[in-house]
Design an enzyme around this catalytic site. Sequence first.
Site, PDB file in Angstrom:
ATOM      1  N   TYR A  97       0.853  -1.190   0.000  1.00 29.98           N
ATOM      2  CA  TYR A  97       0.000   0.000   0.000  1.00 29.98           C
ATOM      3  C   TYR A  97       0.886   1.235   0.000  1.00 29.98           C
ATOM      4  O   TYR A  97       2.076   1.157   0.318  1.00 29.98           O
ATOM      5  CB  TYR A  97      -0.944   0.012   1.204  1.00 29.98           C
ATOM      6  CG  TYR A  97      -0.268   0.331   2.522  1.00 29.98           C
ATOM      7  CD1 TYR A  97       0.236  -0.681   3.317  1.00 29.98           C
ATOM      8  CD2 TYR A  97      -0.130   1.659   2.958  1.00 29.98           C
ATOM      9  CE1 TYR A  97       0.860  -0.398   4.517  1.00 29.98           C
ATOM     10  CE2 TYR A  97       0.496   1.954   4.154  1.00 29.98           C
ATOM     11  CZ  TYR A  97       0.989   0.912   4.938  1.00 29.98           C
ATOM     12  OH  TYR A  97       1.609   1.193   6.129  1.00 29.98           O
ATOM     13  N   CYS A  98       0.254   2.386  -0.367  1.00 30.66           N
ATOM     14  CA  CYS A  98       1.038   3.620  -0.349  1.00 30.66           C
ATOM     15  C   CYS A  98       0.149   4.772   0.117  1.00 30.66           C
ATOM     16  O   CYS A  98      -0.458   4.677   1.167  1.00 30.66           O
ATOM     17  CB  CYS A  98       1.667   3.889  -1.708  1.00 30.66           C
ATOM     18  SG  CYS A  98       0.491   3.773  -3.071  1.00 30.66           S
ATOM     19  N   ARG A  99       0.044   5.837  -0.704  1.00 34.05           N
ATOM     20  CA  ARG A  99      -0.642   7.027  -0.193  1.00 34.05           C
ATOM     21  C   ARG A  99      -2.131   7.044  -0.521  1.00 34.05           C
ATOM     22  O   ARG A  99      -2.847   7.927  -0.067  1.00 34.05           O
ATOM     23  CB  ARG A  99      -0.001   8.283  -0.769  1.00 34.05           C
ATOM     24  CG  ARG A  99       1.461   8.428  -0.383  1.00 34.05           C
ATOM     25  CD  ARG A  99       2.120   9.579  -1.140  1.00 34.05           C
ATOM     26  NE  ARG A  99       3.543   9.626  -0.861  1.00 34.05           N
ATOM     27  CZ  ARG A  99       4.491   9.765  -1.802  1.00 34.05           C
ATOM     28  NH1 ARG A  99       4.135   9.864  -3.079  1.00 34.05           N
ATOM     29  NH2 ARG A  99       5.756   9.793  -1.479  1.00 34.05           N
ATOM     30  N   CYS A 159      -2.170   7.194  -5.973  1.00 37.30           N
ATOM     31  CA  CYS A 159      -0.714   7.014  -5.874  1.00 37.30           C
ATOM     32  C   CYS A 159      -0.293   5.725  -6.575  1.00 37.30           C
ATOM     33  O   CYS A 159      -0.944   4.691  -6.440  1.00 37.30           O
ATOM     34  CB  CYS A 159      -0.307   7.001  -4.405  1.00 37.30           C
ATOM     35  SG  CYS A 159       1.369   6.436  -4.104  1.00 37.30           S
TER      36      CYS A 159
END
Lengths: 225, 225
Positions: free
Chosen positions: B177-179, B183
């Site tokens: 996962y990220c932002r 993203c």
Amino acid sequence: MKNADVHHPIFDEIADLARTLGHAHRLVLLRHIADGELAVEQLTQLSGIALANTSQHLQHLKRAGLVQTRRDGKRVLYRLADGPIENVLTALRSLANHRREQIRELINDTMSRPDRLENISREELVRRMRDDEIVLLDVRPQEEYAAGHLPGAINIPVGELEERLAELPREKVIVAYCRGVQCVLSADALAILRARGWASRRFEGGFPEWLTPSLDVDGMDYESG
Amino acid sequence: MKNADVHHPIFDEIADLARTLGHAHRLVLLRHIADGELAVEQLTQLSGIALANTSQHLQHLKRAGLVQTRRDGKRVLYRLADGPIENVLTALRSLANHRREQIRELINDTMSRPDRLENISREELVRRMRDDEIVLLDVRPQEEYAAGHLPGAINIPVGELEERLAELPREKVIVAYCRGVQCVLSADALAILRARGWASRRFEGGFPEWLTPSLDVDGMDYESG
DNA sequence: CATTCATTCAATGTATTGATTGATTGATAG
DNA sequence: CTATCAATCAATCAATACATTGAATGAATG
């Protein structure tokens, strides 16, 4: 051509698996689980391993994919995963048994000719120390050991021998020695060791003989060079 | 009746054996030795293991009774001991392969339905984290991770992912996962992971979604209690 | 018998592993 | 909702295992 195929990650995976089997507690747990689904607390009772410790080992087994879990109310039941797990255990067990038998033969060799071979000569001692076949055991009191002992010898005074047997490797011949021919400590040690199944012999001359190389040795110079 | 038979020393012996097989270097050495007698230096060349290190591992194998030695001039030749050693290795290898196949199936499951299943829902995430089936991977820069992240997530910024793949367990599904939805960091991560054979999915909402529980969750209260 | 080569030993630093303790989570029963 | 029970987690400490370095041994060769 590089040896790239040799660093294949499969070796790491197999090693991980083997390490997972490399602890008696996990083997005990596996054996019980192999008989059928069991909850954690049942396993602690069957195995005598502390609760949290049991749980940790079980999770190690789970991570390795050797067991699986399901929940039943408050309890978590562990069962064997599928795959050729029992094959591995069987193979390991039979290899261990094979080794045991070889050791037993070694013991019988030694015990069937009790007095002729009870004493070990200095040459045989040196040779088999070098080949790592024997373990030297100094059964004198700790102070005497501290004052000087044979190279590589471990010190367990006879009085403590019974309770410290675990320190001795099972697969080697134990050679006990003490203060010399007139001293009975090493003879006592042999009695204990043999009763417990160790192959054991005696370096009769003890520490004194070690210090006087010229007695029965031909041309080796120890401290004269 | 006590459970005394369970503490039988055979379990320790088997565990010792297994631990001896529990290192990739020793497995590599064993495999070469199984093809025929070899000297230490030949083994270092075949295996790429440093000389002294090779010698130590070989002696470990010897202590465990898996190999034997003889001298030939200056060289020491190692050969396999007798006993059902190859059985054990075969059994271990086939168990490892079995596990590999299961993992491969898992990967195919995931990859054959690429987009439908690429994203993982919050519920599935929570459930499978609890069951320890997945590993959460935070691919944002280290500072953002430090400022807050999902529980249990490990942090490897995408830029470092290639070289730090070894930190990821092979047997679990990686959830990156990220932002958030807009993203692309986690999408890049998936590409890398899948190219290297990992089963991987994406928690599309990223860190922001984690902080806003009410969006797609029914009755769980996180910070409102 | 000094030199060289193959191997092992010994010592060190570091990383892993396992046991233990007390706190925490999850599920059920009252 | 609270109390209870089963299991797990988290943190700590001690023990062990590995890799690496440089020194020491053992056998052959000139």
